[in-house]
Design an enzyme around this catalytic site. Structure first.
Site, PDB file in Angstrom:
ATOM      1  CG  HIS A 141      79.325  87.770  -8.492  1.00 31.45           C
ATOM      2  ND1 HIS A 141      78.507  86.765  -8.033  1.00 31.45           N
ATOM      3  CD2 HIS A 141      78.991  88.879  -7.786  1.00 31.45           C
ATOM      4  CE1 HIS A 141      77.721  87.247  -7.078  1.00 31.45           C
ATOM      5  NE2 HIS A 141      77.996  88.523  -6.917  1.00 31.45           N
ATOM      6  CB  CYS A 147      82.218  84.406 -25.134  1.00 32.88           C
ATOM      7  SG  CYS A 147      81.647  84.866 -23.506  1.00 32.88           S
TER       8      CYS A 147
END
Length: 146
Positions: free
Chosen positions: A83, A24
């Site tokens: 994460h 993205c």
């Protein structure tokens, strides 16, 4: 050729990349620039090249977004999640402050944190955010010029 009253001009084509994998950031850059300028490989190379040029004493900390395995107890699943991990220097020692660790992990001096970053980037799909003061950001002194 004239257009009649109330006619709308033909819209210009708008460049738009759709989401693929977890790229993205690359899609966002290309969409803002309105053309495909960045690839995953190009973005990875850019990340690796400034690594040696980081003026680490000017950086308050680093935040990494890494792939993280998913597990259920002792069973590891073939899934990857993202994460966030914090790195910070305290009293001359850099630490991995990953919230999944039982305690902070000492990485050592600048060479140690650079090695940790290089290994994280080599895994692929890693993003690194620098946390700096406003003064450092405005002057751009988080990068060495030598």
């Amino acid at each position: 050729m004239s257009q009649g009253p109330g006619a709308q001009p033909s819209p210009l084509p708008v460049y738009h990349e759709r989401q693929r994998l977890e790229l993205c950031a690359i899609h966002a850059l290309n969409n803002v620039l309105q053309q495909q300028l960045f690839s995953q490989e190009a973005a990875d190379e850019i990340c690796k090249r400034p690594l040696s040029q980081l003026a680490l004493p000017q950086v308050l900390g680093l935040i990494l977004n890494l792939p993280s395995p998913v597990s259920l107890g002792l069973l590891s699943l073939p899934l990857r999640r993202r994460h966030w991990v914090a790195l910070r220097q305290v009293d001359g020692v850099y630490y991995n402050l990953d919230s999944k660790l039982r305690a902070p992990e000492a990485l050592g001096d600048e060479d140690g944190v650079r090695s940790f970053l290089a290994a994280a980037l080599a895994q692929g799909l890693c993003e690194v955010l620098l946390v700096v003061t406003r003064d450092v950001e405005e002057t751009g002194c988080w990068l060495r010029t030598d």
